[in-house]
Design an enzyme around this catalytic site. Structure first.
Site, PDB file in Angstrom:
ATOM      1  N   ARG A  73      27.881  36.252  27.389  1.00  0.00           N
ATOM      2  CA  ARG A  73      27.632  35.002  28.120  1.00  0.00           C
ATOM      3  C   ARG A  73      26.136  34.788  28.340  1.00  0.00           C
ATOM      4  O   ARG A  73      25.647  33.656  28.273  1.00  0.00           O
ATOM      5  CB  ARG A  73      28.367  35.072  29.467  1.00  0.00           C
ATOM      6  CG  ARG A  73      28.324  33.813  30.300  1.00  0.00           C
ATOM      7  CD  ARG A  73      28.908  34.060  31.690  1.00  0.00           C
ATOM      8  NE  ARG A  73      30.144  34.800  31.640  1.00  0.00           N
ATOM      9  CZ  ARG A  73      31.344  34.254  31.469  1.00  0.00           C
ATOM     10  NH1 ARG A  73      31.458  32.955  31.318  1.00  0.00           N
ATOM     11  NH2 ARG A  73      32.425  35.011  31.445  1.00  0.00           N
ATOM     12  N   TYR A  74      25.412  35.846  28.671  1.00  0.00           N
ATOM     13  CA  TYR A  74      23.993  35.762  28.992  1.00  0.00           C
ATOM     14  C   TYR A  74      23.193  36.482  27.907  1.00  0.00           C
ATOM     15  O   TYR A  74      23.633  37.485  27.346  1.00  0.00           O
ATOM     16  CB  TYR A  74      23.721  36.386  30.355  1.00  0.00           C
ATOM     17  CG  TYR A  74      24.578  35.822  31.467  1.00  0.00           C
ATOM     18  CD1 TYR A  74      24.678  34.442  31.656  1.00  0.00           C
ATOM     19  CD2 TYR A  74      25.280  36.655  32.323  1.00  0.00           C
ATOM     20  CE1 TYR A  74      25.464  33.913  32.668  1.00  0.00           C
ATOM     21  CE2 TYR A  74      26.071  36.136  33.350  1.00  0.00           C
ATOM     22  CZ  TYR A  74      26.162  34.769  33.522  1.00  0.00           C
ATOM     23  OH  TYR A  74      26.942  34.247  34.518  1.00  0.00           O
ATOM     24  N   ARG A  77      22.416  40.595  27.760  1.00  0.00           N
ATOM     25  CA  ARG A  77      23.450  41.546  28.172  1.00  0.00           C
ATOM     26  C   ARG A  77      24.824  41.034  27.766  1.00  0.00           C
ATOM     27  O   ARG A  77      25.033  39.830  27.597  1.00  0.00           O
ATOM     28  CB  ARG A  77      23.397  41.795  29.680  1.00  0.00           C
ATOM     29  CG  ARG A  77      23.542  40.545  30.532  1.00  0.00           C
ATOM     30  CD  ARG A  77      22.859  40.738  31.892  1.00  0.00           C
ATOM     31  NE  ARG A  77      23.003  39.579  32.765  1.00  0.00           N
ATOM     32  CZ  ARG A  77      22.177  38.528  32.732  1.00  0.00           C
ATOM     33  NH1 ARG A  77      21.211  38.459  31.847  1.00  0.00           N
ATOM     34  NH2 ARG A  77      22.344  37.537  33.601  1.00  0.00           N
ATOM     35  N   CYS A  86      43.862  49.318  35.348  1.00  0.00           N
ATOM     36  CA  CYS A  86      43.137  49.631  36.582  1.00  0.00           C
ATOM     37  C   CYS A  86      43.946  50.630  37.415  1.00  0.00           C
ATOM     38  O   CYS A  86      45.179  50.672  37.316  1.00  0.00           O
ATOM     39  CB  CYS A  86      42.929  48.381  37.422  1.00  0.00           C
ATOM     40  SG  CYS A  86      41.915  47.109  36.648  1.00  0.00           S
ATOM     41  N   CYS A  90      43.940  44.328  42.311  1.00  0.00           N
ATOM     42  CA  CYS A  90      43.551  43.484  43.432  1.00  0.00           C
ATOM     43  C   CYS A  90      44.279  42.150  43.310  1.00  0.00           C
ATOM     44  O   CYS A  90      44.345  41.563  42.226  1.00  0.00           O
ATOM     45  CB  CYS A  90      42.044  43.273  43.430  1.00  0.00           C
ATOM     46  SG  CYS A  90      41.091  44.812  43.502  1.00  0.00           S
ATOM     47  N   CYS A  93      42.169  39.216  41.782  1.00  0.00           N
ATOM     48  CA  CYS A  93      41.424  39.505  40.556  1.00  0.00           C
ATOM     49  C   CYS A  93      41.254  38.265  39.676  1.00  0.00           C
ATOM     50  O   CYS A  93      42.228  37.557  39.392  1.00  0.00           O
ATOM     51  CB  CYS A  93      42.141  40.591  39.760  1.00  0.00           C
ATOM     52  SG  CYS A  93      41.323  41.023  38.205  1.00  0.00           S
ATOM     53  N   ARG A  95      40.589  38.350  36.585  1.00  0.00           N
ATOM     54  CA  ARG A  95      41.179  38.631  35.270  1.00  0.00           C
ATOM     55  C   ARG A  95      42.657  38.999  35.401  1.00  0.00           C
ATOM     56  O   ARG A  95      43.210  39.694  34.555  1.00  0.00           O
ATOM     57  CB  ARG A  95      40.411  39.757  34.568  1.00  0.00           C
ATOM     58  CG  ARG A  95      39.015  39.380  34.123  1.00  0.00           C
ATOM     59  CD  ARG A  95      38.449  40.324  33.062  1.00  0.00           C
ATOM     60  NE  ARG A  95      37.112  39.912  32.685  1.00  0.00           N
ATOM     61  CZ  ARG A  95      36.002  40.544  33.055  1.00  0.00           C
ATOM     62  NH1 ARG A  95      36.070  41.634  33.790  1.00  0.00           N
ATOM     63  NH2 ARG A  95      34.817  40.091  32.669  1.00  0.00           N
ATOM     64  N   ASP A 255      36.567  33.467  42.726  1.00  0.00           N
ATOM     65  CA  ASP A 255      36.769  32.657  41.528  1.00  0.00           C
ATOM     66  C   ASP A 255      38.084  31.887  41.621  1.00  0.00           C
ATOM     67  O   ASP A 255      38.966  32.205  42.420  1.00  0.00           O
ATOM     68  CB  ASP A 255      36.760  33.542  40.286  1.00  0.00           C
ATOM     69  CG  ASP A 255      35.383  34.122  40.010  1.00  0.00           C
ATOM     70  OD1 ASP A 255      34.412  33.354  39.995  1.00  0.00           O
ATOM     71  OD2 ASP A 255      35.276  35.349  39.827  1.00  0.00           O
ATOM     72  N   ASP A 292      30.006  32.496  39.954  1.00  0.00           N
ATOM     73  CA  ASP A 292      30.073  32.499  38.497  1.00  0.00           C
ATOM     74  C   ASP A 292      30.410  31.089  38.015  1.00  0.00           C
ATOM     75  O   ASP A 292      31.479  30.566  38.315  1.00  0.00           O
ATOM     76  CB  ASP A 292      31.149  33.475  38.008  1.00  0.00           C
ATOM     77  CG  ASP A 292      30.623  34.888  37.894  1.00  0.00           C
ATOM     78  OD1 ASP A 292      29.643  35.086  37.159  1.00  0.00           O
ATOM     79  OD2 ASP A 292      31.197  35.781  38.529  1.00  0.00           O
ATOM     80  N   LYS A 299      24.302  33.632  36.932  1.00  0.00           N
ATOM     81  CA  LYS A 299      25.066  33.431  38.155  1.00  0.00           C
ATOM     82  C   LYS A 299      24.280  32.511  39.086  1.00  0.00           C
ATOM     83  O   LYS A 299      23.056  32.620  39.192  1.00  0.00           O
ATOM     84  CB  LYS A 299      25.338  34.776  38.829  1.00  0.00           C
ATOM     85  CG  LYS A 299      26.399  35.600  38.115  1.00  0.00           C
ATOM     86  CD  LYS A 299      26.613  36.926  38.816  1.00  0.00           C
ATOM     87  CE  LYS A 299      27.846  37.645  38.267  1.00  0.00           C
ATOM     88  NZ  LYS A 299      27.762  37.897  36.811  1.00  0.00           N
TER      89      LYS A 299
END
Length: 307
Positions: A73-74, A77, A86, A90, A93, A95, A255, A292, A299
């Protein structure tokens, strides 16, 4: 508990992965129906309620994924997703539609080879961020293989691991695993923690194993209604992190993941909380409050960060 109550929770569990470690279960105050630890990991029927603007891919990972497992995306990185699993799931989450058993195609050796080939062919990639899923679920052997392969790419100077493991299952952060992360490049670990009760003596010991091995740590926290949406709780969390030698890095605005509206604060509320935090705690305890935005070059900073 009657069938009418059970059915929505069963539907939640069918749609989204559910798991909680014994370490987190022990932290729950069963006498508090609003317990902030339980709220993070216990399924809630409200997860079935979709709100306008919510999306299965709220930060648009797919648009920036040139090959499976890589999100670029950036400019300098990229993310490298090395697992879809996981130790805990959560309930907020971003994702959540992609992580958990059977949620995505397995990350095979061929897929990893293609991901490494992409990184090798893009000399602008200075930093690779290992994520998933939680990459600390990998075996020490697998973690060492990935670390060494990234370290062998000349233009990759920083390897950053994103994990919840030191707080949710600290015993998994073994000396063998820590040793597997070390290489001749800069290795950082970003710890996801949301409430001061998560920073237990066992978590502090796991953090110490990493920091004492020369691996610096930063933290990421999600601003969550009913968990940490007040200055007092955030102050306690940030002080606990700094005392454990973890520098607060990001405080994320929630998000727009499906079924997470009951966790989200408004940005105005978040700004008021972070302003109050500035008045209460050292500059060391101040994370950047960020949003985001898939259409932004970085960000979005929602607060100023100063000493």
């Amino acid at each position: 508990m009657n069938k009418q109550i059970l059915d929505p929770l069963a539907l939640v569990a069918q749609r989204y992965a559910v798991a909680m470690t014994p370490a987190m279960e022990r932290l729950i105050d069963t006498g508090d129906p609003q317990d902030p630890i339980a709220r993070q990991f216990t399924p809630d029927a409200r997860e079935l309620d979709a709100a306008p603007g919510e999306s299965a891919d709220p930060i648009d990972d797919g648009r920036f994924s040139p090959v499976a497992g890589v999100v670029h995306r950036y400019g300098d990185r990229c993310l490298l997703k090395v697992t879809h699993v996981c130790p805990v799931y959560c309930r907020f989450c971003f994702r959540r539609e992609m992580v958990g058993p059977g949620k995505a195609a397995p990350i095979t050796n061929d897929r990893l080879d293609a991901a490494f080939a992409y990184i090798e062919s893009h000399p602008e990639l200075w930093e690779v961020i290992l994520t998933g899923g939680d990459p600390f679920v990998l075996s020490a052997r697998r973690a060492r293989e990935i670390t060494q392969r990234l370290a062998a790419i000349p233009h990759v100077q920083v390897i950053r691991w994103h994990t919840r493991m030191p707080v949710v299952d600290p015993g998994r952060v073994t000396p063998e695993f820590v040793d597997a992360l070390k290489c001749d490049k800069a290795v950082w670990v970003a710890l996801h923690a949301n409430h001061p009760r998560e920073i237990t003596p066992e978590a502090r010991a796991a953090i110490a194993r990493l920091v004492d091995a020369g691996i610096p740590m930063v933290s990421q926290t999600v601003l969550l209604k009913g968990v940490n949406d007040d200055a007092e709780t955030l102050e306690a969390l940030m002080r606990a992190l700094v005392a454990a030698r973890v520098k607060p890095y990001y405080l994320h605005q929630g998000d727009m993941a499906p079924g997470t509206g009951h966790f989200r604060t408004t940005i105005a509320e978040g700004r008021a909380i972070t302003e109050a935090l500035r008045a209460r705690a050292s500059g060391l305890c101040q994370p950047a409050y960020v949003l985001d935005d898939p259409d932004a070059p970085a960000k979005q900073l929602l607060n100023g960060v100063r000493d």
